[in-house]
Scaffold this motif. Sequence first.
Motif, mmCIF file in Angstrom:
data_model
loop_
_atom_site.group_PDB
_atom_site.id
_atom_site.type_symbol
_atom_site.label_atom_id
_atom_site.label_comp_id
_atom_site.label_asym_id
_atom_site.label_seq_id
_atom_site.Cartn_x
_atom_site.Cartn_y
_atom_site.Cartn_z
ATOM 1 N N LEU A 1 0.893 -1.310 -0.019
ATOM 2 C CA LEU A 1 0.015 -0.020 0.046
ATOM 3 C C LEU A 1 0.946 1.315 0.157
ATOM 4 O O LEU A 1 0.466 2.339 -0.252
ATOM 5 N N GLU A 2 2.109 1.083 0.333
ATOM 6 C CA GLU A 2 2.775 2.212 0.553
ATOM 7 C C GLU A 2 3.646 2.808 -0.750
ATOM 8 O O GLU A 2 3.544 4.007 -1.089
ATOM 9 N N ARG A 3 3.821 1.761 -1.707
ATOM 10 C CA ARG A 3 4.374 2.201 -3.107
ATOM 11 C C ARG A 3 3.681 1.657 -4.108
ATOM 12 O O ARG A 3 4.410 0.853 -4.697
ATOM 13 N N SER B 1 3.387 -8.761 2.926
ATOM 14 C CA SER B 1 3.117 -10.091 2.263
ATOM 15 C C SER B 1 3.071 -11.181 3.138
ATOM 16 O O SER B 1 2.305 -12.011 3.073
ATOM 17 N N LEU B 2 3.752 -11.147 4.220
ATOM 18 C CA LEU B 2 3.877 -12.229 5.027
ATOM 19 C C LEU B 2 2.604 -12.089 5.979
ATOM 20 O O LEU B 2 1.873 -13.033 6.375
ATOM 21 N N ILE C 1 2.214 -16.975 -5.354
ATOM 22 C CA ILE C 1 3.122 -17.161 -6.053
ATOM 23 C C ILE C 1 4.237 -16.576 -6.131
ATOM 24 O O ILE C 1 4.185 -15.003 -5.989
ATOM 25 N N LEU C 2 5.523 -16.966 -5.868
ATOM 26 C CA LEU C 2 6.677 -16.319 -5.786
ATOM 27 C C LEU C 2 7.192 -15.862 -7.215
ATOM 28 O O LEU C 2 6.920 -16.447 -8.139
ATOM 29 N N PRO D 1 4.343 -6.486 -2.153
ATOM 30 C CA PRO D 1 5.827 -6.158 -2.350
ATOM 31 C C PRO D 1 6.544 -7.401 -1.964
ATOM 32 O O PRO D 1 5.879 -8.424 -1.507
ATOM 33 N N SER D 2 7.939 -7.266 -2.221
ATOM 34 C CA SER D 2 8.823 -8.338 -2.054
ATOM 35 C C SER D 2 8.881 -8.635 -0.291
ATOM 36 O O SER D 2 8.601 -7.805 0.161
ATOM 37 N N LEU D 3 9.164 -9.972 -0.089
ATOM 38 C CA LEU D 3 9.274 -10.256 1.421
ATOM 39 C C LEU D 3 10.194 -9.625 1.826
ATOM 40 O O LEU D 3 10.231 -9.125 3.117
ATOM 41 N N GLU D 4 11.375 -9.027 1.390
ATOM 42 C CA GLU D 4 12.253 -8.109 1.828
ATOM 43 C C GLU D 4 11.964 -6.793 2.123
ATOM 44 O O GLU D 4 12.686 -6.090 3.207
ATOM 45 N N SER D 5 10.947 -6.357 1.659
ATOM 46 C CA SER D 5 10.481 -5.022 1.821
ATOM 47 C C SER D 5 9.729 -4.672 2.846
ATOM 48 O O SER D 5 9.053 -3.441 3.449
#
Length: 142
Positions: free
Chosen positions: A1-3, A84-85, A95-96, A76-80
């Motif tokens: 939601l942020e970007r 997502s988690l 789906i990755l 977003p990616s799990l890193e960001s």
Amino acid sequence: LERPIQHRVFGLDRSPGLVEGVLGAGPVGLPVTASLDVLPAGEWRPGDGVGFEAEAFQEALRSWRGLYTYTLFDLPSLESGGESLRLAGVLDGMILVLQAERTRWADAAQARERLLRAGASVLGAVLNRQIEWVPRALRHLL
């Protein structure tokens, strides 16, 4: 939601969108084609009460399941961050998306394990931005 970026991909305004829909002040989806509706992210502000754990979001998700055959979220990616988690156990599947020449096998396996621990059903993976090393004129020879 942020970007968010999907509203730009489909030529839509960012708002109204998911945030306004969850708060009851916006549409469910905006028709893009006869068989595709898109719901942009909306205007999200920290502390506005729209979180993936919120009952309002859970209710919106239940209603979308009744309206649509498929409901897809571009996360977003799990890193960001944790969005997502947090959604992993709520959605029917994930789906990755892996970037060719950048995502290491160990990182992909670790991401899958993190999703599984969070309660996700991992449906598969997509490899994007693949580089074609064989010139197009020679591919028919392979």
